[in-house]
Design a protein around this motif. Sequence first.
Motif, PDB file in Angstrom:
ATOM      1  N   TYR A  94       0.841  -1.199   0.000  1.00 28.83           N
ATOM      2  CA  TYR A  94       0.000   0.000   0.000  1.00 28.83           C
ATOM      3  C   TYR A  94       0.879   1.253   0.000  1.00 28.83           C
ATOM      4  CZ  TYR A  94      -3.949   3.028   0.649  1.00 28.83           C
ATOM      5  OH  TYR A  94      -4.896   3.990   0.440  1.00 28.83           O
ATOM      6  N   ASP A  95       0.977   1.878  -1.185  1.00 25.06           N
ATOM      7  CA  ASP A  95       1.750   3.124  -1.260  1.00 25.06           C
ATOM      8  C   ASP A  95       0.816   4.280  -0.900  1.00 25.06           C
ATOM      9  OD1 ASP A  95       0.252   2.664  -3.618  1.00 25.06           O
ATOM     10  OD2 ASP A  95       1.392   4.193  -4.674  1.00 25.06           O
ATOM     11  N   GLN A  96       1.268   5.035   0.068  1.00 27.91           N
ATOM     12  CA  GLN A  96       0.461   6.186   0.482  1.00 27.91           C
ATOM     13  C   GLN A  96       0.679   7.315  -0.520  1.00 27.91           C
ATOM     14  OE1 GLN A  96       1.997   7.817   4.058  1.00 27.91           O
ATOM     15  NE2 GLN A  96      -0.032   8.268   4.876  1.00 27.91           N
ATOM     16  N   PHE A  97       1.865   7.304  -1.121  1.00 28.30           N
ATOM     17  CA  PHE A  97       2.229   8.365  -2.061  1.00 28.30           C
ATOM     18  C   PHE A  97       3.214   7.805  -3.084  1.00 28.30           C
ATOM     19  CE2 PHE A  97       5.378  11.641  -3.216  1.00 28.30           C
ATOM     20  CZ  PHE A  97       4.530  12.549  -3.845  1.00 28.30           C
ATOM     21  N   THR A  98       3.020   8.159  -4.352  1.00 28.63           N
ATOM     22  CA  THR A  98       3.988   7.761  -5.382  1.00 28.63           C
ATOM     23  C   THR A  98       4.210   8.915  -6.347  1.00 28.63           C
ATOM     24  OG1 THR A  98       3.588   5.374  -5.277  1.00 28.63           O
ATOM     25  CG2 THR A  98       4.333   6.233  -7.390  1.00 28.63           C
ATOM     26  N   LYS A  99       5.480   9.114  -6.678  1.00 27.43           N
ATOM     27  CA  LYS A  99       5.820  10.126  -7.690  1.00 27.43           C
ATOM     28  C   LYS A  99       6.546   9.398  -8.823  1.00 27.43           C
ATOM     29  CE  LYS A  99       8.073  14.603  -8.148  1.00 27.43           C
ATOM     30  NZ  LYS A  99       9.055  14.571  -9.163  1.00 27.43           N
ATOM     31  N   ILE A 100       6.139   9.664 -10.049  1.00 21.09           N
ATOM     32  CA  ILE A 100       6.819   9.015 -11.183  1.00 21.09           C
ATOM     33  C   ILE A 100       7.288  10.107 -12.143  1.00 21.09           C
ATOM     34  CG2 ILE A 100       6.618   7.333 -13.056  1.00 21.09           C
ATOM     35  CD1 ILE A 100       4.413   5.945 -11.599  1.00 21.09           C
ATOM     36  N   SER A 101       8.541   9.983 -12.606  1.00 18.61           N
ATOM     37  CA  SER A 101       9.064  10.930 -13.597  1.00 18.61           C
ATOM     38  C   SER A 101       9.415  10.175 -14.868  1.00 18.61           C
ATOM     39  CB  SER A 101      10.338  11.602 -13.093  1.00 18.61           C
ATOM     40  OG  SER A 101      10.183  11.981 -11.761  1.00 18.61           O
ATOM     41  N   PHE A 102       9.087  10.775 -15.991  1.00 21.45           N
ATOM     42  CA  PHE A 102       9.386  10.171 -17.292  1.00 21.45           C
ATOM     43  C   PHE A 102      10.283  11.114 -18.091  1.00 21.45           C
ATOM     44  CE2 PHE A 102       5.207   8.557 -16.185  1.00 21.45           C
ATOM     45  CZ  PHE A 102       5.243   7.226 -16.570  1.00 21.45           C
ATOM     46  N   ASP A 103      11.229  10.535 -18.828  1.00 24.43           N
ATOM     47  CA  ASP A 103      11.969  11.316 -19.825  1.00 24.43           C
ATOM     48  C   ASP A 103      11.590  10.788 -21.192  1.00 24.43           C
ATOM     49  OD1 ASP A 103      13.211  12.439 -17.684  1.00 24.43           O
ATOM     50  OD2 ASP A 103      15.111  11.344 -17.944  1.00 24.43           O
ATOM     51  N   TYR A 104      11.248  11.686 -22.071  1.00 26.16           N
ATOM     52  CA  TYR A 104      10.996  11.357 -23.475  1.00 26.16           C
ATOM     53  C   TYR A 104      12.119  12.000 -24.288  1.00 26.16           C
ATOM     54  CZ  TYR A 104       6.240   9.693 -22.521  1.00 26.16           C
ATOM     55  OH  TYR A 104       5.161   8.974 -22.076  1.00 26.16           O
ATOM     56  N   PRO A 105      12.260  11.675 -25.574  1.00 27.93           N
ATOM     57  CA  PRO A 105      13.342  12.283 -26.353  1.00 27.93           C
ATOM     58  C   PRO A 105      13.305  13.823 -26.319  1.00 27.93           C
ATOM     59  CG  PRO A 105      12.358  10.473 -27.564  1.00 27.93           C
ATOM     60  CD  PRO A 105      11.545  10.634 -26.322  1.00 27.93           C
ATOM     61  N   HIS A 106      12.093  14.423 -26.370  1.00 26.39           N
ATOM     62  CA  HIS A 106      12.039  15.889 -26.414  1.00 26.39           C
ATOM     63  C   HIS A 106      11.104  16.479 -25.368  1.00 26.39           C
ATOM     64  CE1 HIS A 106      14.298  15.596 -30.055  1.00 26.39           C
ATOM     65  NE2 HIS A 106      13.405  14.749 -30.549  1.00 26.39           N
ATOM     66  N   ALA A 107      10.763  15.695 -24.363  1.00 31.35           N
ATOM     67  CA  ALA A 107       9.824  16.191 -23.350  1.00 31.35           C
ATOM     68  C   ALA A 107      10.006  15.424 -22.046  1.00 31.35           C
ATOM     69  CB  ALA A 107       8.390  16.029 -23.856  1.00 31.35           C
ATOM     70  N   VAL A 108       9.381  15.921 -21.023  1.00 36.23           N
ATOM     71  CA  VAL A 108       9.379  15.196 -19.744  1.00 36.23           C
ATOM     72  C   VAL A 108       7.952  15.143 -19.218  1.00 36.23           C
ATOM     73  CG1 VAL A 108      11.733  15.826 -19.061  1.00 36.23           C
ATOM     74  CG2 VAL A 108       9.812  17.327 -18.442  1.00 36.23           C
ATOM     75  N   ALA A 109       7.738  14.278 -18.228  1.00 35.65           N
ATOM     76  CA  ALA A 109       6.411  14.211 -17.608  1.00 35.65           C
ATOM     77  C   ALA A 109       6.575  13.783 -16.162  1.00 35.65           C
ATOM     78  CB  ALA A 109       5.537  13.208 -18.361  1.00 35.65           C
ATOM     79  N   SER A 110       5.584  14.139 -15.364  1.00 34.96           N
ATOM     80  CA  SER A 110       5.621  13.663 -13.978  1.00 34.96           C
ATOM     81  C   SER A 110       4.215  13.490 -13.457  1.00 34.96           C
ATOM     82  CB  SER A 110       6.367  14.668 -13.094  1.00 34.96           C
ATOM     83  OG  SER A 110       5.559  15.793 -12.869  1.00 34.96           O
TER      84      SER A 110
END
Length: 442
Positions: free
Chosen positions: A326-342
């Motif tokens: 049971y995760d109370q909190f999760t942060k995920i970061s992504f790198d794309y070739p020309h962009a990022v996301a979180s």
Amino acid sequence: MTKVITYGTYDLLHYGHIRLLERAKALGDWLIVGVTSDDFDKSRGKINVQQPLMERIEALRQTGIADEIIVEEYEGQKIDDIKRFGVDIFTVGSDWAGKFDYLSDYCKVVYLPRTEGVSSSEVRAEQRKIRIGFIGDYETRILTKYYHECSYVNGIDIAGVCARSDRIRKLLGAPDLYVTKDYSDLLTRCDAVYILSNPLEHYRHAREALEAGVHVLCEAPITLDEAEYRELNRIAKEKNTVLMDSIKTAFSTAYYRLLLLTKSGRIGNIVSVDATCTSIQEIDDLDHAWNSICSWGPTALLPIFQILGTEYDDIRIVSRMAEKNYDQFTKISFDYPHAVASLKVGRGIKSEGELVISGTKGYIYVPSPWWKTDYFEIRYENPEENKRYFYQLDGEGIRYELVDFVKTINTGKHSAYISDDVSEAITGVMKMFYTRKNMKLI
Ligand code: CTP
């Protein structure tokens, strides 16, 4: 020349429509018929219309009764049309008696007696209904919402619920509801099933349904492993059944339009997508409750994968565990070739639940709670260029999702809202979480 105008949806054109049109035409020399656009119908809560605008117009054209056909797109348009076309008489059926008296400032208003015993709603109701069953009674709030939203959707009948106890009847306010503990038994009574069991059981439940030829609407994530998802998809295709991801946000008009705007370059090239979804709820059974990544992860992943695609270069997951899985909190970061996301998700923490999509020309801002919004803004460097968008949202998007599920079953065409690669990528992230790959615990 006496000009007459009338309006309607004209879905599944029937005898009542034809009779009204003939009598409308007989009131003058020239008949203009306004047909409601799909959007306009949706905005006034008419969500079950089966034929798209062009089909409805074509059926009307073929009757040869209308001299001119126009599209009705916005509230208040009738006044504009009457002035623009120099209309002498406005007419509709008596089911609208009194509603259009305000138009008598502009032309004569005539209510024609409605033909008894036929309507588009009745024609739709006569079509064979899909019997839907429900499984999963731990997340009762969601179950209750889906259960009640079914009543707004033409073409669905509730067949029963697979639950731990009969208490579910009381919760849903349905004393006669069929309740069983035996999932296989439920499946024998259904054409389709909505799966809301614990995500660990989705694969088993979806598989059993698909193999029995029962269509599946599964609360996302469909599985916790992309190989299992691909397997289910293969079975669905083999059995000619529908396997659909249930993420209600995907079906909200505001969200869907926002996607189209990003694709059409309104904020330039997309550089970053950042989504946050959190809630604080009392969880008394951590073994069965949905954790943060399953409750919120698919929703937060949706704009990331739908805007930037599923081919990211890198992913990092950081979770704070309350207990076991049971995760109370999760942060995920992504790198794309020309962009990022979180994304940030939490069930047991609170943050601002907003969505921000940043581009080279401007950004889109969706205020909290963005996952059930009817509104967003496009913002530019020069605030005078900012634009606000409002759309109707009924039943948090669940109602539209159910309508789309029925349509997908009836037409056999893949739904336009969530593609297979997005569903699969979501299950891929779940697998990383459960195998602790690319992940740090805090
Ligand atoms: N109409 C009619 N007699 C009927 C059905 C419709 O005279 N039995 C008229 C309506 O009053 C309206 C026009 O036909 O002026 C178009 O109606 P529309 O709303 O498109 O059709 P309905 O069958 O009423 O559709 P629904 O059941 O979806 O409301």
